[in-house]
Write an enzyme that holds these catalytic residues in place. Structure first.
Site, PDB file in Angstrom:
ATOM      1  N   ASN A 287      -7.212  12.914 -11.109  1.00  0.00           N
ATOM      2  CA  ASN A 287      -7.114  13.158 -12.298  1.00  0.00           C
ATOM      3  C   ASN A 287      -7.287  14.665 -11.692  1.00  0.00           C
ATOM      4  O   ASN A 287      -6.763  15.468 -11.298  1.00  0.00           O
ATOM      5  CB  ASN A 287      -8.884  13.031 -12.103  1.00  0.00           C
ATOM      6  CG  ASN A 287      -9.514  13.843 -11.413  1.00  0.00           C
ATOM      7  OD1 ASN A 287      -9.440  14.929 -11.241  1.00  0.00           O
ATOM      8  ND2 ASN A 287     -10.082  12.472 -10.230  1.00  0.00           N
TER       9      ASN A 287
ATOM     10  N   ASP B  92       0.575  -1.192  -0.287  1.00  0.00           N
ATOM     11  CA  ASP B  92       0.605  -0.164  -0.275  1.00  0.00           C
ATOM     12  C   ASP B  92       0.838   1.410   0.152  1.00  0.00           C
ATOM     13  O   ASP B  92       1.418   1.473   0.915  1.00  0.00           O
ATOM     14  CB  ASP B  92      -0.933  -0.237   1.258  1.00  0.00           C
ATOM     15  CG  ASP B  92      -1.765   1.161   1.252  1.00  0.00           C
ATOM     16  OD1 ASP B  92      -1.529   2.294   1.035  1.00  0.00           O
ATOM     17  OD2 ASP B  92      -2.487   0.888   2.573  1.00  0.00           O
TER      18      ASP B  92
ATOM     19  N   SER C 203      -2.475   4.797 -14.118  1.00  0.00           N
ATOM     20  CA  SER C 203      -3.594   4.238 -15.083  1.00  0.00           C
ATOM     21  C   SER C 203      -3.641   3.771 -15.874  1.00  0.00           C
ATOM     22  O   SER C 203      -4.789   2.842 -15.939  1.00  0.00           O
ATOM     23  CB  SER C 203      -2.780   4.878 -16.741  1.00  0.00           C
ATOM     24  OG  SER C 203      -2.660   6.505 -16.655  1.00  0.00           O
ATOM     25  N   THR C 204      -3.482   2.122 -14.769  1.00  0.00           N
ATOM     26  CA  THR C 204      -4.102   0.605 -14.948  1.00  0.00           C
ATOM     27  C   THR C 204      -4.756   0.452 -13.997  1.00  0.00           C
ATOM     28  O   THR C 204      -5.556  -0.848 -14.113  1.00  0.00           O
ATOM     29  CB  THR C 204      -2.658  -0.363 -15.143  1.00  0.00           C
ATOM     30  OG1 THR C 204      -2.680  -0.275 -13.211  1.00  0.00           O
ATOM     31  CG2 THR C 204      -0.956   0.493 -15.026  1.00  0.00           C
ATOM     32  N   GLY C 205      -5.641   1.432 -13.200  1.00  0.00           N
ATOM     33  CA  GLY C 205      -6.977   1.373 -12.524  1.00  0.00           C
ATOM     34  C   GLY C 205      -7.547   1.418 -13.486  1.00  0.00           C
ATOM     35  O   GLY C 205      -8.720   1.186 -14.589  1.00  0.00           O
TER      36      GLY C 205
ATOM     37  N   ASP D 187      -5.565   7.179  -5.520  1.00  0.00           N
ATOM     38  CA  ASP D 187      -5.952   8.331  -4.819  1.00  0.00           C
ATOM     39  C   ASP D 187      -7.301   9.051  -3.996  1.00  0.00           C
ATOM     40  O   ASP D 187      -6.717   9.666  -3.495  1.00  0.00           O
ATOM     41  CB  ASP D 187      -6.657   9.590  -6.029  1.00  0.00           C
ATOM     42  CG  ASP D 187      -7.228  10.920  -5.997  1.00  0.00           C
ATOM     43  OD1 ASP D 187      -5.955  11.756  -4.959  1.00  0.00           O
ATOM     44  OD2 ASP D 187      -7.167  11.007  -7.298  1.00  0.00           O
TER      45      ASP D 187
HETATM   46  N1  AR6 Z   1      -1.544   1.507  -2.984  1.00  0.00           N
HETATM   47  C1  AR6 Z   1      -0.530   1.205  -4.551  1.00  0.00           C
HETATM   48  N2  AR6 Z   1      -1.583   1.254  -5.130  1.00  0.00           N
HETATM   49  C2  AR6 Z   1      -2.800   1.220  -5.608  1.00  0.00           C
HETATM   50  C3  AR6 Z   1      -3.308   1.129  -4.526  1.00  0.00           C
HETATM   51  C4  AR6 Z   1      -2.600   1.517  -3.089  1.00  0.00           C
HETATM   52  N3  AR6 Z   1      -3.180   1.751  -1.653  1.00  0.00           N
HETATM   53  N4  AR6 Z   1      -4.888   1.276  -4.382  1.00  0.00           N
HETATM   54  C5  AR6 Z   1      -4.490   0.936  -6.029  1.00  0.00           C
HETATM   55  N5  AR6 Z   1      -3.398   0.896  -6.402  1.00  0.00           N
HETATM   56  P1  AR6 Z   1      -6.628   3.394 -10.248  1.00  0.00           P
HETATM   57  P2  AR6 Z   1      -6.085   5.075 -12.726  1.00  0.00           P
HETATM   58  C6  AR6 Z   1      -3.473   0.379  -7.626  1.00  0.00           C
HETATM   59  O1  AR6 Z   1      -7.941   3.781 -10.749  1.00  0.00           O
HETATM   60  O2  AR6 Z   1      -6.278   4.125 -12.895  1.00  0.00           O
HETATM   61  C7  AR6 Z   1      -9.139   7.536  -9.614  1.00  0.00           C
HETATM   62  O3  AR6 Z   1     -10.617   7.935  -9.004  1.00  0.00           O
HETATM   63  C8  AR6 Z   1      -4.541  -0.114  -8.357  1.00  0.00           C
HETATM   64  O4  AR6 Z   1      -4.641  -1.750  -8.363  1.00  0.00           O
HETATM   65  O5  AR6 Z   1      -6.272   4.474  -8.920  1.00  0.00           O
HETATM   66  O6  AR6 Z   1      -4.870   6.486 -13.005  1.00  0.00           O
HETATM   67  C9  AR6 Z   1      -8.882   8.906  -9.916  1.00  0.00           C
HETATM   68  O7  AR6 Z   1      -9.175  10.282  -9.308  1.00  0.00           O
HETATM   69  C10 AR6 Z   1      -3.501   0.063 -10.252  1.00  0.00           C
HETATM   70  O8  AR6 Z   1      -2.842  -0.578 -10.519  1.00  0.00           O
HETATM   71  O9  AR6 Z   1      -6.000   5.178 -11.092  1.00  0.00           O
HETATM   72  C11 AR6 Z   1      -8.775   8.907 -11.226  1.00  0.00           C
HETATM   73  O10 AR6 Z   1      -9.962   9.386 -11.622  1.00  0.00           O
HETATM   74  C12 AR6 Z   1      -2.883   1.221  -9.824  1.00  0.00           C
HETATM   75  O11 AR6 Z   1      -3.180   1.709  -8.587  1.00  0.00           O
HETATM   76  C13 AR6 Z   1      -8.709   7.967 -12.326  1.00  0.00           C
HETATM   77  O12 AR6 Z   1      -9.132   6.926 -10.509  1.00  0.00           O
HETATM   78  C14 AR6 Z   1      -3.613   2.461 -10.115  1.00  0.00           C
HETATM   79  O13 AR6 Z   1      -4.972   2.462 -10.289  1.00  0.00           O
HETATM   80  C15 AR6 Z   1      -7.374   7.352 -12.150  1.00  0.00           C
HETATM   81  O14 AR6 Z   1      -7.319   6.285 -12.830  1.00  0.00           O
END
Ligand code: AR6
Length: 171
Positions: free
Chosen positions: A25, A11, A118-120, A35
Site C-alpha cells: 500500500n 507462496d 490488487s486482486t485480493g 504484503d
Molecule cells: N504468495 C503469493 N500470492 C499471495 C500470497 C503469497 N504468500 N498471499 C496472498 N497472495 P493482497 P492487494 C495473493 O490482498 O489486493 C495488503 O494489506 C492473493 O491471493 O495481498 O494488492 C497491502 O498492505 C491475491 O491474489 O494484495 C495493501 O493494503 C494477491 O496475492 C493491500 O493488501 C494480492 O492480494 C493490497 O491489496
C-alpha cells in the site's frame, strides 16, 4: 518469449528468484495478504528500510533488499483499489507491472516473480488483472533482453487456470 514466462501456484516468499514483487500500500509499512507474508518472511529489517522510502504512489514501484528471503530484492508496488474499472485502474495496474520491470532491469535482476497485484483486498477482478499483467509483461519483454524469467506466482489453482487461459490467448 513464452519460455521467459512461468505461471505457477505457490507462496511467493519461498521462490528462488532475484526479486519478488510485493503488492503493498502507499505507506510501504506492511499490511495483510502477500504484503504481510513478505514482511514476516523477510524479517524486521525490511520495514526499517521501507520507512526510509517515504511511501510510494499508486502505480509506481520502489526497491529494497530481501533480507531473510531467498530473493535478493523486494520490489514494492502499489496496485489500485478497484472501483468500477473506469476510474483509471487499468492504467495504474499496468504501471505497477511496467515500473516494477523497469526497476528490475535497472538493478540487474534476471528473474522476478509477481503476485496477482490488487486482486485480493483491493478487489480487482482476477480475469481483468491477469490480462493486464500478461499483456504488459509480454510487451516489456519484447523490448528487453536482460530479464530471463518472469514468474506469475498465483495463490491457488483457480488463479493458475485464469492466467494460463490468457497466456494461451496472447500467443
Ligand atoms: N504468495 C503469493 N500470492 C499471495 C500470497 C503469497 N504468500 N498471499 C496472498 N497472495 P493482497 P492487494 C495473493 O490482498 O489486493 C495488503 O494489506 C492473493 O491471493 O495481498 O494488492 C497491502 O498492505 C491475491 O491474489 O494484495 C495493501 O493494503 C494477491 O496475492 C493491500 O493488501 C494480492 O492480494 C493490497 O491489496
Amino acid at each position: 518469449m513464452g519460455e521467459r514466462i512461468a505461471i505457477i501456484d505457490g507462496d511467493i516468499t519461498k521462490l528462488e528468484v532475484d526479486a519478488i514483487v510485493n503488492a503493498a500500500n502507499e505507506r510501504l509499512l506492511g499490511g495483510g495478504g502477500v504484503d504481510g507474508a513478505i514482511h514476516r518472511a523477510a524479517g524486521p529489517e525490511l520495514v526499517d528500510e521501507c520507512r526510509g522510502l517515504g511511501g510510494c504512489p499508486t502505480g509506481e514501484a520502489r526497491i529494497t533488499a530481501g533480507y531473510q528471503l531467498t530473493a535478493r530484492h523486494v520490489i514494492h508496488t502499489v496496485g489500485p483499489v478497484y472501483r468500477d474499472g473506469c476510474s483509471g485502474e487499468p492504467e495504474l495496474l499496468a504501471g505497477c507491472y511496467r515500473n516494477s520491470l523497469r526497476l528490475a532491469v535497472e538493478n540487474g535482476v534476471k528473474s522476478i516473480a509477481f503476485p496477482a497485484i490488487s486482486t485480493g483486498v483491493y478487489g480487482y477482478p482476477l480475469e481483468e488483472a491477469a490480462r493486464i499483467a500478461l499483456s504488459v509483461t509480454l510487451a516489456f519483454l519484447e523490448q528487453d533482453t536482460s530479464i530471463e524469467q518472469v514468474v506469475f506466482c498465483c495463490f491457488g489453482e483457480e488463479a493458475v487456470d485464469v492466467y494460463n487461459r490468457f497466456f494461451k490467448e496472447v500467443f
